[in-house]
Enzyme design. Structure first.
Site, PDB file in Angstrom:
ATOM      1  N   LYS A 297       0.838  -1.209   0.000  1.00  0.00           N
ATOM      2  CA  LYS A 297       0.000   0.000   0.000  1.00  0.00           C
ATOM      3  C   LYS A 297       0.867   1.251   0.000  1.00  0.00           C
ATOM      4  O   LYS A 297       0.639   2.180  -0.781  1.00  0.00           O
ATOM      5  CB  LYS A 297      -0.895   0.003   1.248  1.00  0.00           C
ATOM      6  N   ASN A 298       1.856   1.268   0.889  1.00  0.00           N
ATOM      7  CA  ASN A 298       2.628   2.501   1.060  1.00  0.00           C
ATOM      8  C   ASN A 298       3.623   2.756  -0.076  1.00  0.00           C
ATOM      9  O   ASN A 298       4.230   3.833  -0.132  1.00  0.00           O
ATOM     10  CB  ASN A 298       3.339   2.501   2.421  1.00  0.00           C
TER      11      ASN A 298
ATOM     12  N   CYS B 186      -4.212  12.662  12.800  1.00  0.00           N
ATOM     13  CA  CYS B 186      -5.041  11.463  12.772  1.00  0.00           C
ATOM     14  C   CYS B 186      -4.830  10.743  14.086  1.00  0.00           C
ATOM     15  O   CYS B 186      -4.115  11.238  14.960  1.00  0.00           O
ATOM     16  CB  CYS B 186      -4.725  10.580  11.571  1.00  0.00           C
TER      17      CYS B 186
ATOM     18  N   ARG C 129       1.062  14.673  13.053  1.00  0.00           N
ATOM     19  CA  ARG C 129       1.561  14.466  11.694  1.00  0.00           C
ATOM     20  C   ARG C 129       1.592  15.741  10.832  1.00  0.00           C
ATOM     21  O   ARG C 129       0.897  15.827   9.814  1.00  0.00           O
ATOM     22  CB  ARG C 129       0.764  13.353  11.002  1.00  0.00           C
TER      23      ARG C 129
ATOM     24  N   ASP D 143       4.973   0.779  11.898  1.00  0.00           N
ATOM     25  CA  ASP D 143       3.795   0.094  11.363  1.00  0.00           C
ATOM     26  C   ASP D 143       3.724  -1.379  11.780  1.00  0.00           C
ATOM     27  O   ASP D 143       2.751  -2.069  11.457  1.00  0.00           O
ATOM     28  CB  ASP D 143       3.757   0.199   9.824  1.00  0.00           C
TER      29      ASP D 143
ATOM     30  N   ARG E  34      -8.391  -0.596   4.769  1.00  0.00           N
ATOM     31  CA  ARG E  34      -7.446   0.377   4.205  1.00  0.00           C
ATOM     32  C   ARG E  34      -6.137  -0.291   3.813  1.00  0.00           C
ATOM     33  O   ARG E  34      -5.449   0.200   2.907  1.00  0.00           O
ATOM     34  CB  ARG E  34      -7.108   1.461   5.245  1.00  0.00           C
TER      35      ARG E  34
END
Ligand SMILES: CC(=O)N[C@H]1[C@@H](OP(=O)(O)OP(=O)(O)OC[C@H]2O[C@@H](n3ccc(=O)[nH]c3=O)[C@H](O)[C@@H]2O)O[C@H](CO)[C@@H](O)[C@@H]1O
Ligand SMILES: C=C(OP(=O)(O)O)C(=O)O
Length: 423
Positions: A22-23, A118, A123, A310, A402
């Site tokens: 994803k990233n 978030c 951030r 993560d 997500r």
């Protein structure tokens, strides 16, 4: 809202396919804005965030079209018709700010909603903005928007020596994309070295960018006037890989992670091995199993190749059933322990002191209804549920959607008793 129900206590056994990261995919999609020609991305994961990025690009006039029936290969292209990234899309996904560098480089202007904080932290995006200012952008913040344009008299961004005061993945990506089309040489010092940066640099190179130092913390970019069509396959997701490695370990099982790569796991491999997890690699993936008990191991999150933030929540779930104690220190985000009270509801013994959590392993967790406020916290509860006695129900499944494609199907294929309940 959908929920995931898990009946724990079944060792995983089987094979799990690892998808594209994803990233890596999110910045790669915004790289598609750097040319009017087509960028074709393959090995794209099917995730909610990818759909959100496609919606944002289409708002800018860039079409994202599936090439295959499954939507794993995307063709991205078109002319930029709008330079505004509106709040309604940006608020859904912070990575939306990665359109800023490409928009400025291509059109000389951008109006991008500030992504805001978030659940895991405030951030800010100050490093992104400073880097672009050093390349000749004039930026002001107004009404919750970043308004950026080229300084008067300029027709392109210009190369600069940018020294990041600390490592930022997103700021490195925005600067790298902008620098690829800037006039002259850019040097990014203290650049992020995450495999997703290397993947972006490889794709930009295929598009005609001139980048050296890939894989190091010093990237040198000789700007070119235009980029062209290219095809690129997205790097496998190292966080998905690490998550399923923890799933095998926490259930005392054995899984083959097809497509997983040891070289991208950085400190995760060493730490998991220290904790008692066996990991071996062959040409197609990783074999992960737990032979005996788990031991407590201290970890501190750091930029790559250190232990990734993560993976912190997933590792904490693992440590909650390990023998002995583990100190887990989070150095990247100021509020990334939201899983702690939920793990505690399942019987985990965790005390938080500032940026560190002491986890004292317990012999067993017990199932409970739980919910979490971000992606990795949610998946740590899935891991805990796989090991727990009884039923765990995880609410707010949209966080999982997500970042984890077909999570329940991948786990069920290895013997987990897991199902999605439509809510
Ligand atoms: C889409 C994506 O790839 N997301 C990842 C990316 O997020 P993201 O790119 O947002 O993370 P950064 O590496 O930029 O953030 C690292 C730290 O720097 C701070 N910071 C960052 C930029 C800035 O301008 N000012 C500032 O203070 C952040 O608040 C944070 O404390 O890297 C993080 C760190 O590995 C991961 O957890 C995210 O999963
Ligand atoms: C924090 C994450 O993503 P994002 O930066 O998109 O919020 C993540 O992937 O764990």
């Amino acid at each position: 809202m959908d929920r995931i129900s898990i009946r724990g206590g079944h060792p995983l056994s089987g094979e799990i396919p690892i998808g594209g990261a994803k990233n890596a995919t999110l910045p790669l999609m915004t790289a598609g804005m750097l040319t009017d020609e087509r960028l074709t991305l393959s090995n794209v994961p099917r995730l909610a965030d990818i759909d959100t990025m496609a919606a944002l690009l289409s708002q800018h006039g860039i079409a994202v079209e599936p090439v295959d029936a499954e939507g794993r290969t995307l063709s991205i292209g078109g002319r930029i018709t709008s330079t505004e990234a509106p709040y309604d899309i940006v608020r859904k996904m912070r990575a939306s700010v990665l359109v800023l560098g490409p928009l400025l480089a291509r059109t000389g202007e951008a109006r991008v909603s500030l992504p805001g904080g978030c659940a895991i932290g405030t951030r800010p995006v100050d490093l992104h903005l400073k880097a672009l200012e050093q390349m000749g952008a004039v930026i002001d913040l107004d009404g919750g928007y970043i308004n950026a344009r080229l300084a008067p008299g300029r027709t392109r961004l210009s190369g600069a020596r940018i020294v990041f005061p600390f490592v930022s993945v997103g700021a490195t990506e925005n600067a790298l994309m902008a620098a690829s089309l800037a006039e002259g040489q850019t040097v990014l010092v203290n650049a992020a070295r995450e495999p997703e940066i290397g993947d972006l640099a490889a794709c930009l190179t295929a598009m005609g960018a001139r980048i050296s130092g890939i894989g190091t913390d010093k990237l040198e970019i000789a700007g070119v006037a235009r980029l062209h069509a290219a095809s690129h396959s997205v790097v496998p997701d190292r966080i998905e890989t690490g998550t399923y490695a923890c799933a095998a370990a926490i259930t005392g099982g054995r899984v083959y992670l097809r497509g997983g790569r040891l070289e991208h796991l950085g400190a995760v491999v060493r730490i998991l091995r220290e904790a008692g997890v066996e990991i071996t690699e062959d040409a197609h993936g990783l074999d992960v199993r737990r032979l005996n008990g788990l031991h407590g191991v201290d970890v501190m999150t750091e930029p790559y190749p250190g232990f990734p933030t993560d993976m912190q929540a997933q590792f904490m779930a693992l440590m909650s059933v390990a023998e002995g104690a583990a100190m887990v220190t989070e150095t990247i985000f100021e509020n990334r322990f939201m899983h702690v009270p939920e793990l505690a509801r399942m019987g985990a013994r965790v005390n938080v002191h500032g940026a560190s959590a002491i986890v004292r392993g317990v012999p067993a967790l017990s199932g409970a209804p739980v919910m979490a406020t971000d992606l990795r916290a949610s998946v740590s509860l899935v891991l805990a549920g796989l090991a727990a006695r009884g039923e765990t129900v995880i609410n707010r499944v949209y966080h999982l959607d997500r970042g984890y494609e077909a999570l329940e199907r991948k786990l069920a294929a290895c013997g987990a008793r897991v199902e999605r309940q439509a809510g």
